[in-house]
Design a protein around this motif. Sequence first.
Motif, mmCIF file in Angstrom:
data_model
loop_
_atom_site.group_PDB
_atom_site.id
_atom_site.type_symbol
_atom_site.label_atom_id
_atom_site.label_comp_id
_atom_site.label_asym_id
_atom_site.label_seq_id
_atom_site.Cartn_x
_atom_site.Cartn_y
_atom_site.Cartn_z
ATOM 1 N N UNK A 158 -1.946 1.622 -0.879
ATOM 2 C CA UNK A 158 -1.332 2.880 -0.437
ATOM 3 C C UNK A 158 -1.293 3.850 -1.621
ATOM 4 N N UNK A 159 -1.999 4.954 -1.433
ATOM 5 C CA UNK A 159 -2.040 5.972 -2.495
ATOM 6 C C UNK A 159 -1.197 7.186 -2.159
ATOM 7 N N UNK A 160 -0.750 7.258 -0.909
ATOM 8 C CA UNK A 160 0.028 8.420 -0.476
ATOM 9 C C UNK A 160 1.524 8.123 -0.608
ATOM 10 N N UNK A 161 2.106 8.557 -1.702
ATOM 11 C CA UNK A 161 3.546 8.357 -1.910
ATOM 12 C C UNK A 161 4.041 9.422 -2.876
ATOM 13 N N UNK A 162 5.359 9.580 -2.869
ATOM 14 C CA UNK A 162 5.955 10.541 -3.800
ATOM 15 C C UNK A 162 6.197 9.841 -5.133
ATOM 16 N N UNK A 163 5.365 10.188 -6.105
ATOM 17 C CA UNK A 163 5.366 9.472 -7.388
ATOM 18 C C UNK A 163 6.722 9.554 -8.094
ATOM 19 N N UNK A 164 7.368 10.710 -8.036
ATOM 20 C CA UNK A 164 8.662 10.836 -8.736
ATOM 21 C C UNK A 164 9.703 9.906 -8.130
ATOM 22 N N UNK A 165 9.653 9.815 -6.787
ATOM 23 C CA UNK A 165 10.622 8.940 -6.107
ATOM 24 C C UNK A 165 10.362 7.480 -6.478
ATOM 25 N N UNK A 166 9.073 7.108 -6.467
ATOM 26 C CA UNK A 166 8.725 5.712 -6.800
ATOM 27 C C UNK A 166 9.195 5.395 -8.224
ATOM 28 N N UNK A 167 8.966 6.331 -9.140
ATOM 29 C CA UNK A 167 9.368 6.116 -10.540
ATOM 30 C C UNK A 167 10.883 5.920 -10.638
ATOM 31 N N UNK A 168 11.602 6.679 -9.846
ATOM 32 C CA UNK A 168 13.064 6.585 -9.887
ATOM 33 C C UNK A 168 13.536 5.242 -9.300
ATOM 34 N N UNK A 169 12.970 4.887 -8.147
ATOM 35 C CA UNK A 169 13.367 3.634 -7.471
ATOM 36 C C UNK A 169 13.133 2.436 -8.393
#
Length: 219
Positions: A158-169
């Motif tokens: 899966x390449x479609x994601x919000x990178x900032x959110x993933x980094x935070x999680x």
Amino acid sequence: MDFFETIRGRRSCREFLDRPVSAKDIETCLEAARLAPSGTNAQPWRFLVARRPGIRAALAEAGHGHSGLKQAPAIVALLGDRGLYRKRLRRAKELADIGALRPETLAALESRYLEKEKNAAGSRDAGLEDRAIQANCMLAGEHFVLAAAALELGCCWVGAFEADKVAEILKLNPKYNFPVALLALGYPADGSQPPRPRYSISDIAWKDEAGRPWEAGTA
Ligand SMILES: Cc1cc2nc3c(=O)[nH]c(=O)nc-3n(C[C@H](O)[C@H](O)[C@H](O)COP(=O)(O)O)c2cc1C
């Protein structure tokens, strides 16, 4: 499973059974990823294995509610690592020490590296560096995906994601790590899927010069 059988049989899996994947199988996939090639053997990747339900649910949300991310018992975040990438000259020296890199090539790499560092002082070309890291990560990711297929596990890149959110999680240190892909991993629940369309070899391969088709079977 035979290598070509694995490649032919692999599909992106977006529906998973509610059944955990063993740590042993995850480690087999990580082992395959670890062995991927990389420029100057830099290996600028990290794999964050997320199995805790709350974290997976948050990742699925950051991935726009992707069904595979929602259902998979494990999500492996493939991360670029700038810290490891910046150690690439050390890795190149190791290669030279074991005779896997010619001294002339090492010297050329060293001068190119020093030149880049000089130019980068204060204005590191983050875009260029991250693209190189990402390209290497893609290879490790595909090793992971193919190992999963060989184990008859389902996996979806899966390449479609919000990178900032993933980094935070995932509590990433944004100075060093950034997400490249989320790999949903589990036991497939979407039955046997027909192969997705692909260009033919004649469509995509050229012979001797650009635009001159490679005619499969006759070359
Ligand atoms: C770089 C990359 C990004 C992708 N991103 C997504 C994605 O965000 N969501 C998704 O469902 N599939 C994603 N895929 C899977 C592709 O849709 C899939 O590989 C393609 O349609 C071919 O199907 P197959 O993998 O089953 O052969 C991605 C694949 C790659 C390599």
